[in-house]
Scaffold this motif. Sequence first.
Motif, PDB file in Angstrom:
ATOM      1  N   SER A  39      34.945  40.351  35.320  1.00  0.00           N
ATOM      2  CA  SER A  39      36.023  39.912  36.216  1.00  0.00           C
ATOM      3  C   SER A  39      37.322  40.443  35.619  1.00  0.00           C
ATOM      4  O   SER A  39      37.665  40.100  34.487  1.00  0.00           O
ATOM      5  CB  SER A  39      36.074  38.384  36.301  1.00  0.00           C
ATOM      6  N   LYS A  40      38.018  41.273  36.369  1.00  0.00           N
ATOM      7  CA  LYS A  40      39.162  41.997  35.808  1.00  0.00           C
ATOM      8  C   LYS A  40      40.478  41.251  35.981  1.00  0.00           C
ATOM      9  O   LYS A  40      40.638  40.451  36.896  1.00  0.00           O
ATOM     10  CB  LYS A  40      39.301  43.376  36.476  1.00  0.00           C
ATOM     11  N   GLU A  41      41.399  41.577  35.094  1.00  0.00           N
ATOM     12  CA  GLU A  41      42.766  41.090  35.234  1.00  0.00           C
ATOM     13  C   GLU A  41      43.564  42.175  35.934  1.00  0.00           C
ATOM     14  O   GLU A  41      43.886  43.194  35.330  1.00  0.00           O
ATOM     15  CB  GLU A  41      43.368  40.812  33.852  1.00  0.00           C
ATOM     16  N   GLY A  42      43.845  41.968  37.219  1.00  0.00           N
ATOM     17  CA  GLY A  42      44.617  42.958  37.966  1.00  0.00           C
ATOM     18  C   GLY A  42      46.033  42.458  38.160  1.00  0.00           C
ATOM     19  O   GLY A  42      46.843  42.455  37.250  1.00  0.00           O
ATOM     20  N   CYS A  43      46.286  41.991  39.395  1.00  0.00           N
ATOM     21  CA  CYS A  43      47.651  41.569  39.719  1.00  0.00           C
ATOM     22  C   CYS A  43      48.008  40.212  39.103  1.00  0.00           C
ATOM     23  O   CYS A  43      49.172  39.921  38.859  1.00  0.00           O
ATOM     24  CB  CYS A  43      47.796  41.487  41.241  1.00  0.00           C
ATOM     25  N   GLY A  44      47.015  39.359  38.911  1.00  0.00           N
ATOM     26  CA  GLY A  44      47.282  38.029  38.363  1.00  0.00           C
ATOM     27  C   GLY A  44      47.926  37.076  39.343  1.00  0.00           C
ATOM     28  O   GLY A  44      48.366  35.994  38.970  1.00  0.00           O
ATOM     29  N   GLU A  45      47.981  37.444  40.603  1.00  0.00           N
ATOM     30  CA  GLU A  45      48.619  36.552  41.579  1.00  0.00           C
ATOM     31  C   GLU A  45      47.847  36.464  42.899  1.00  0.00           C
ATOM     32  O   GLU A  45      48.413  36.187  43.949  1.00  0.00           O
ATOM     33  CB  GLU A  45      50.047  36.985  41.844  1.00  0.00           C
ATOM     34  N   GLY A  46      46.544  36.714  42.840  1.00  0.00           N
ATOM     35  CA  GLY A  46      45.715  36.505  44.029  1.00  0.00           C
ATOM     36  C   GLY A  46      45.754  37.620  45.050  1.00  0.00           C
ATOM     37  O   GLY A  46      45.296  37.440  46.182  1.00  0.00           O
ATOM     38  N   GLY A  47      46.281  38.783  44.693  1.00  0.00           N
ATOM     39  CA  GLY A  47      46.441  39.840  45.673  1.00  0.00           C
ATOM     40  C   GLY A  47      45.381  40.921  45.664  1.00  0.00           C
ATOM     41  O   GLY A  47      45.081  41.489  46.710  1.00  0.00           O
ATOM     42  N   CYS A  48      44.798  41.213  44.513  1.00  0.00           N
ATOM     43  CA  CYS A  48      43.943  42.409  44.435  1.00  0.00           C
ATOM     44  C   CYS A  48      42.438  42.115  44.485  1.00  0.00           C
ATOM     45  O   CYS A  48      41.650  42.987  44.825  1.00  0.00           O
ATOM     46  CB  CYS A  48      44.258  43.182  43.150  1.00  0.00           C
ATOM     47  N   GLY A  49      42.028  40.915  44.139  1.00  0.00           N
ATOM     48  CA  GLY A  49      40.610  40.555  44.197  1.00  0.00           C
ATOM     49  C   GLY A  49      39.791  41.016  42.998  1.00  0.00           C
ATOM     50  O   GLY A  49      38.578  40.797  42.953  1.00  0.00           O
ATOM     51  N   ALA A  50      40.431  41.629  42.020  1.00  0.00           N
ATOM     52  CA  ALA A  50      39.688  42.147  40.868  1.00  0.00           C
ATOM     53  C   ALA A  50      39.044  41.043  40.028  1.00  0.00           C
ATOM     54  O   ALA A  50      38.121  41.300  39.255  1.00  0.00           O
ATOM     55  CB  ALA A  50      40.613  42.978  39.981  1.00  0.00           C
ATOM     56  N   CYS A  51      39.529  39.821  40.197  1.00  0.00           N
ATOM     57  CA  CYS A  51      39.040  38.708  39.372  1.00  0.00           C
ATOM     58  C   CYS A  51      38.059  37.820  40.132  1.00  0.00           C
ATOM     59  O   CYS A  51      37.731  36.726  39.666  1.00  0.00           O
ATOM     60  CB  CYS A  51      40.227  37.857  38.937  1.00  0.00           C
ATOM     61  N   THR A  52      37.605  38.247  41.296  1.00  0.00           N
ATOM     62  CA  THR A  52      36.825  37.357  42.175  1.00  0.00           C
ATOM     63  C   THR A  52      35.502  36.921  41.565  1.00  0.00           C
ATOM     64  O   THR A  52      34.761  37.737  41.010  1.00  0.00           O
ATOM     65  CB  THR A  52      36.554  38.055  43.524  1.00  0.00           C
ATOM     66  N   ILE A  70      36.255  33.004  45.042  1.00  0.00           N
ATOM     67  CA  ILE A  70      37.594  32.521  44.660  1.00  0.00           C
ATOM     68  C   ILE A  70      38.254  33.508  43.699  1.00  0.00           C
ATOM     69  O   ILE A  70      37.578  34.287  43.028  1.00  0.00           O
ATOM     70  CB  ILE A  70      37.532  31.129  43.978  1.00  0.00           C
ATOM     71  N   ASN A  71      39.566  33.441  43.632  1.00  0.00           N
ATOM     72  CA  ASN A  71      40.311  34.253  42.672  1.00  0.00           C
ATOM     73  C   ASN A  71      40.406  33.486  41.354  1.00  0.00           C
ATOM     74  O   ASN A  71      41.099  32.471  41.269  1.00  0.00           O
ATOM     75  CB  ASN A  71      41.723  34.547  43.179  1.00  0.00           C
ATOM     76  N   ALA A  72      39.725  33.970  40.333  1.00  0.00           N
ATOM     77  CA  ALA A  72      39.719  33.260  39.048  1.00  0.00           C
ATOM     78  C   ALA A  72      41.093  33.259  38.391  1.00  0.00           C
ATOM     79  O   ALA A  72      41.402  32.385  37.584  1.00  0.00           O
ATOM     80  CB  ALA A  72      38.692  33.898  38.112  1.00  0.00           C
ATOM     81  N   CYS A  73      41.945  34.225  38.756  1.00  0.00           N
ATOM     82  CA  CYS A  73      43.279  34.291  38.131  1.00  0.00           C
ATOM     83  C   CYS A  73      44.168  33.153  38.600  1.00  0.00           C
ATOM     84  O   CYS A  73      45.149  32.822  37.942  1.00  0.00           O
ATOM     85  CB  CYS A  73      43.941  35.635  38.404  1.00  0.00           C
ATOM     86  N   LEU A  74      43.846  32.562  39.760  1.00  0.00           N
ATOM     87  CA  LEU A  74      44.671  31.471  40.297  1.00  0.00           C
ATOM     88  C   LEU A  74      44.016  30.111  40.108  1.00  0.00           C
ATOM     89  O   LEU A  74      44.593  29.096  40.471  1.00  0.00           O
ATOM     90  CB  LEU A  74      44.922  31.681  41.797  1.00  0.00           C
TER      91      LEU A  74
HETATM   92 FE1  FES Z   1      44.393  40.162  41.308  1.00  0.00          FE
HETATM   93 FE2  FES Z   1      43.221  37.861  40.565  1.00  0.00          FE
HETATM   94  S1  FES Z   1      43.842  39.497  39.294  1.00  0.00           S
HETATM   95  S2  FES Z   1      43.600  38.563  42.579  1.00  0.00           S
END
Ligand code: FES
Length: 207
Positions: A39-52, A70-74
């Motif tokens: 699960s990647k750290e991308g935008c960190g604000e729920g926008g990119c889905g890399a952490c799904t 779900i977005n794990a970053c949020l």
């Molecule tokens: Fe981009 Fe979670 S890191 S949606």
Amino acid sequence: MESRPLIFYVNGKKVVENTPNPEWTLLYYLRHHLRLVGSKEGCGEGGCGACTVMQSRFDPETRKIHNMAINACLTPLCSVHGSAVITVEGIGSVRQGKDCQVAWDAMWACTPGFVMSMYALLRNNPKPTEHDMEEAFQGYRPILDGFRTLCCKDLFQGNGTAGKCCEAYDTNENVEEVADILFDESEFLPYDPTAEIIFPPELQVNF
Ligand code: FES
């Protein structure tokens, strides 16, 4: 006051955290404590889905298990108490899920967001309709629409047998031939829900 540990499951294994930091997100915990870095750290604000990831919870009223991407970053770590989480590593560990991931690899679209959204859809509904797919991938609408502008209409309108693909490919090849290049359908097994990691029985009783 006596505090209770945080208990949840990740990819079928029980996690007990006695001193969770309320500021930790689920993504931080997965990557830095459990070393699950799929699960990647991308935008960190729920926008990119890399952490799904997929979160499953038992509803005691309906007595059904609900699976959500779900977005794990949020997601605050403490909010997953009593639930089961599946990451991309989890679906890669079972034969059927691996096929999902291979399928996406073959389509050059392998991101956790796509894979986990598809996985959550299949866990809720092993035989989704085209409409279900559209609904599940709503968050990716700009990407899907963007690809539409690059590809032939026939491919997306389901007229593949008669259609020609876009100029990015050889215009002499029809869509079926292009699909053959992208993947070999015979390599994929039909989806089998019984091959999945089961929802932990403990979470249906104590939470
Ligand atoms: Fe981009 Fe979670 S890191 S949606």
